[in-house]
Design a protein around this motif. Sequence first.
Motif, PDB file in Angstrom:
ATOM      1  N   ALA A   1      31.074  13.779 -40.042  1.00  0.00           N
ATOM      2  CA  ALA A   1      29.972  13.511 -39.263  1.00  0.00           C
ATOM      3  C   ALA A   1      29.555  14.884 -38.427  1.00  0.00           C
ATOM      4  N   ASN A   2      28.159  15.270 -38.241  1.00  0.00           N
ATOM      5  CA  ASN A   2      28.009  16.518 -37.776  1.00  0.00           C
ATOM      6  C   ASN A   2      26.861  16.010 -36.743  1.00  0.00           C
ATOM      7  N   ALA A   3      27.342  16.484 -35.444  1.00  0.00           N
ATOM      8  CA  ALA A   3      26.534  16.280 -34.325  1.00  0.00           C
ATOM      9  C   ALA A   3      25.628  17.566 -33.807  1.00  0.00           C
ATOM     10  N   LEU A   4      24.453  17.470 -33.448  1.00  0.00           N
ATOM     11  CA  LEU A   4      23.721  18.658 -32.884  1.00  0.00           C
ATOM     12  C   LEU A   4      23.243  17.900 -31.820  1.00  0.00           C
ATOM     13  N   ALA A   5      22.945  18.754 -30.513  1.00  0.00           N
ATOM     14  CA  ALA A   5      22.644  18.543 -29.371  1.00  0.00           C
ATOM     15  C   ALA A   5      21.619  19.386 -28.662  1.00  0.00           C
ATOM     16  N   TRP A   6      20.513  18.859 -28.084  1.00  0.00           N
ATOM     17  CA  TRP A   6      19.743  19.773 -27.236  1.00  0.00           C
ATOM     18  C   TRP A   6      19.649  19.238 -25.846  1.00  0.00           C
ATOM     19  N   ASP A   7      19.750  20.082 -24.952  1.00  0.00           N
ATOM     20  CA  ASP A   7      19.768  19.730 -23.488  1.00  0.00           C
ATOM     21  C   ASP A   7      18.359  19.940 -22.874  1.00  0.00           C
ATOM     22  N   ARG A   8      18.243  19.009 -21.777  1.00  0.00           N
ATOM     23  CA  ARG A   8      17.020  19.149 -20.999  1.00  0.00           C
ATOM     24  C   ARG A   8      15.629  19.222 -21.560  1.00  0.00           C
ATOM     25  N   LEU A   9      15.809  17.972 -22.704  1.00  0.00           N
ATOM     26  CA  LEU A   9      14.545  17.769 -23.588  1.00  0.00           C
ATOM     27  C   LEU A   9      13.939  16.852 -22.678  1.00  0.00           C
ATOM     28  N   HIS A  10      12.501  16.517 -22.731  1.00  0.00           N
ATOM     29  CA  HIS A  10      11.993  15.242 -22.505  1.00  0.00           C
ATOM     30  C   HIS A  10      11.084  14.731 -23.125  1.00  0.00           C
ATOM     31  N   PRO A  11      10.964  13.300 -23.350  1.00  0.00           N
ATOM     32  CA  PRO A  11       9.957  12.757 -24.172  1.00  0.00           C
ATOM     33  C   PRO A  11       8.613  13.012 -23.729  1.00  0.00           C
ATOM     34  N   ARG A  12       7.819  12.869 -24.714  1.00  0.00           N
ATOM     35  CA  ARG A  12       6.185  12.980 -24.327  1.00  0.00           C
ATOM     36  C   ARG A  12       5.941  11.439 -24.383  1.00  0.00           C
ATOM     37  N   LEU A  13       5.551  10.948 -23.124  1.00  0.00           N
ATOM     38  CA  LEU A  13       5.217   9.829 -22.775  1.00  0.00           C
ATOM     39  C   LEU A  13       3.770   9.215 -23.624  1.00  0.00           C
ATOM     40  N   PRO A  14       3.821   8.188 -24.294  1.00  0.00           N
ATOM     41  CA  PRO A  14       2.581   8.127 -25.063  1.00  0.00           C
ATOM     42  C   PRO A  14       1.563   7.244 -24.555  1.00  0.00           C
ATOM     43  N   ARG A  15       1.755   6.734 -23.045  1.00  0.00           N
ATOM     44  CA  ARG A  15       0.516   6.197 -22.508  1.00  0.00           C
ATOM     45  C   ARG A  15       0.877   6.291 -20.792  1.00  0.00           C
ATOM     46  N   ARG A  16      -0.297   6.557 -20.307  1.00  0.00           N
ATOM     47  CA  ARG A  16      -0.149   6.640 -18.715  1.00  0.00           C
ATOM     48  C   ARG A  16      -0.089   5.293 -17.831  1.00  0.00           C
ATOM     49  N   ALA A  17      -0.427   4.069 -18.856  1.00  0.00           N
ATOM     50  CA  ALA A  17      -0.556   2.691 -18.272  1.00  0.00           C
ATOM     51  C   ALA A  17       0.405   2.473 -17.051  1.00  0.00           C
ATOM     52  N   ALA A  18       1.564   2.638 -17.176  1.00  0.00           N
ATOM     53  CA  ALA A  18       2.497   2.429 -16.311  1.00  0.00           C
ATOM     54  C   ALA A  18       2.661   3.380 -15.264  1.00  0.00           C
ATOM     55  N   TRP A  19       1.991   4.494 -15.239  1.00  0.00           N
ATOM     56  CA  TRP A  19       1.955   5.747 -14.535  1.00  0.00           C
ATOM     57  C   TRP A  19       0.641   6.061 -13.909  1.00  0.00           C
TER      58      TRP A  19
ATOM     59  N   ASP B   1      -0.860   4.822 -11.159  1.00  0.00           N
ATOM     60  CA  ASP B   1      -1.028   4.788  -9.811  1.00  0.00           C
ATOM     61  C   ASP B   1      -0.177   6.236  -9.176  1.00  0.00           C
ATOM     62  N   HIS B   2       0.415   7.019  -9.980  1.00  0.00           N
ATOM     63  CA  HIS B   2       1.576   8.116  -9.621  1.00  0.00           C
ATOM     64  C   HIS B   2       0.982   9.602  -9.728  1.00  0.00           C
ATOM     65  N   GLY B   3      -0.239   9.862 -10.431  1.00  0.00           N
ATOM     66  CA  GLY B   3      -0.800  10.916 -10.448  1.00  0.00           C
ATOM     67  C   GLY B   3      -0.130  11.641 -11.492  1.00  0.00           C
ATOM     68  N   ASP B   4       0.690  12.861 -11.234  1.00  0.00           N
ATOM     69  CA  ASP B   4       1.239  13.421 -12.414  1.00  0.00           C
ATOM     70  C   ASP B   4       2.347  12.729 -13.155  1.00  0.00           C
ATOM     71  N   LEU B   5       2.494  12.824 -14.456  1.00  0.00           N
ATOM     72  CA  LEU B   5       3.384  12.009 -15.124  1.00  0.00           C
ATOM     73  C   LEU B   5       5.036  12.508 -14.716  1.00  0.00           C
TER      74      LEU B   5
END
Length: 87
Positions: free
Chosen positions: A7-25, A27-31
Amino acid sequence: MTRYGAANALAWDRLHPRLPRRAAWLDHGDLPVLEGTLIRLTVRHLPGDRDPKPLWLRSSRTGVCPSHVDNLWQAFPRRFDLSCRGR
């Protein structure tokens, strides 16, 4: 790991997903930026001579050391066992 080979594991730190929609956000301004660690796990073979594809895992923890990355991917197959403890 005789069932899966090496088994081989590669890791990337401090990545963030692109949120597909703003619907839940709406009322929050910036995502929000939801940082985490992305892990790509590959194995040499699968039982039944199937073609292995990479398994992508995400942890909400950041700044993890290599031994913690190993703990994270090794815990993934046991995630359902953990929820049944104490019953």
